[in-house]
Design a protein around this motif. Sequence first.
Motif, short mmCIF file in Angstrom:
data_model
loop_
_atom_site.label_atom_id
_atom_site.label_comp_id
_atom_site.label_asym_id
_atom_site.label_seq_id
_atom_site.Cartn_x
_atom_site.Cartn_y
_atom_site.Cartn_z
N PHE A 316 30.37 -90.44 -29.25
CA PHE A 316 30.01 -89.51 -30.31
C PHE A 316 29.55 -88.21 -29.66
CE2 PHE A 316 29.39 -93.82 -31.78
CZ PHE A 316 29.98 -93.82 -33.03
N VAL A 317 30.29 -87.12 -29.93
CA VAL A 317 30.04 -85.84 -29.28
C VAL A 317 29.51 -84.85 -30.31
CG1 VAL A 317 31.05 -83.94 -27.97
CG2 VAL A 317 31.91 -86.29 -27.65
N ASN A 318 28.32 -84.30 -30.04
CA ASN A 318 27.75 -83.27 -30.91
C ASN A 318 28.34 -81.91 -30.52
OD1 ASN A 318 25.83 -84.90 -32.41
ND2 ASN A 318 24.73 -85.13 -30.48
N ASN A 319 29.08 -81.34 -31.44
CA ASN A 319 29.72 -80.05 -31.19
C ASN A 319 28.76 -78.89 -31.43
OD1 ASN A 319 32.24 -81.38 -30.70
ND2 ASN A 319 32.55 -81.53 -32.93
N SER A 320 29.08 -77.75 -30.84
CA SER A 320 28.20 -76.58 -30.93
C SER A 320 28.10 -76.03 -32.35
CB SER A 320 28.72 -75.47 -29.99
OG SER A 320 30.07 -75.12 -30.33
N ASP A 321 29.10 -76.34 -33.19
CA ASP A 321 29.06 -75.85 -34.58
C ASP A 321 28.34 -76.80 -35.52
OD1 ASP A 321 30.85 -77.91 -34.69
OD2 ASP A 321 32.52 -76.74 -35.51
N GLY A 322 27.72 -77.85 -34.96
CA GLY A 322 26.96 -78.79 -35.78
C GLY A 322 27.74 -79.99 -36.25
N THR A 323 29.05 -80.00 -36.02
CA THR A 323 29.87 -81.15 -36.40
C THR A 323 29.82 -82.21 -35.30
OG1 THR A 323 31.88 -80.19 -35.45
CG2 THR A 323 31.40 -79.71 -37.78
#
Length: 337
Positions: A316-323
């Motif tokens: 599970f990867v937390n993206n910089s745009d909050g997704t």
Amino acid sequence: MAEEIIIKRAVLHILDNNVTMPVLSDKELDIDEDQSNFIGKHIERIMSDNNAKMARFSDAPNFIRDICCEIKLNPDFFLQGSIGIAEGLFSIMQKNVDIPPADLICCLFYYESQPHLGILKLNYKTGYTHYVEQGEEGNINTIIRYRTLLPSESQKADECVLINLESLEMKLIEKAYEINGEREYYFSGMFLNCTTQLSDNEKVKIINKVAQKISKKYYDEDFETAAKLKKAISDSFEETKAIQLDNLVEEVFDKNVEIRNEYMEEIHKAGLTEKSIPIPEKLAEKKFRTHRIKTDTGIEINFPPSLYNNKEKIEFVNNSDGTISIIIKNVGKIINK
């Protein structure tokens, strides 16, 4: 039917609160193979039901307990005792119209060499069957609606109790109905006058519900908290065949003692006081062997809790745009279901 359940005696009484009197049987059932299987299957289902609660009679005077003691000393009292049980239950039903009509089966049986009294309230089911009417033009086959069908041997009895005549311990299944304007468990509170413990299902629901409450309060319902909980429970069950609450809160809420204490406090408020909670394997398999997540895009993923934090399998990867991106790795084969 399991060989350890041996039906010795049985009787059926009709408790239809649409009429003024119960229809009481003056004779016990002649137990043939079909009747033995029918009653035995219901007993099996009660024994293994995760919604069944353990119970004990209260210390106050109790006519059901007195009947049990008399039947233990004198099995020939069984029929007379069953009539007393049926009359007592029917009296409660007459005063509370929301309690459904039923056939009442009382049975004396042995389970693992221990004598038991079974009280099975088989609430009527509505069903349809054929009806042949003879007229001037011959037979006319039609469909009629039956209101007083009994639950089949593959269906659960809604209200029933199995009483060990040696220890007087009970295994109880009941439903809440409106009594004096409030929903109450009349079967334990008014009929049996007993105290009950939480069922296995109720214990699991409390563990999950309190975790969801804490997660919503402190973690904005972060899916990681739920995944940690499932993994901790699964690991605990694999090691000890039980849920160890102290280990559970330490693993799930390890960074915050205050939250751990709040979780345990909420658990105790809900009536769960044991530190080690044995869980039947079938229930553990159903509730904790798979973790299910659903995204706001409609995608559903099921995976074993043991794979949580195993980045070789799922990440599970937390993206910089909050997704959040979910990456499933090292899959050898995809099977359509």
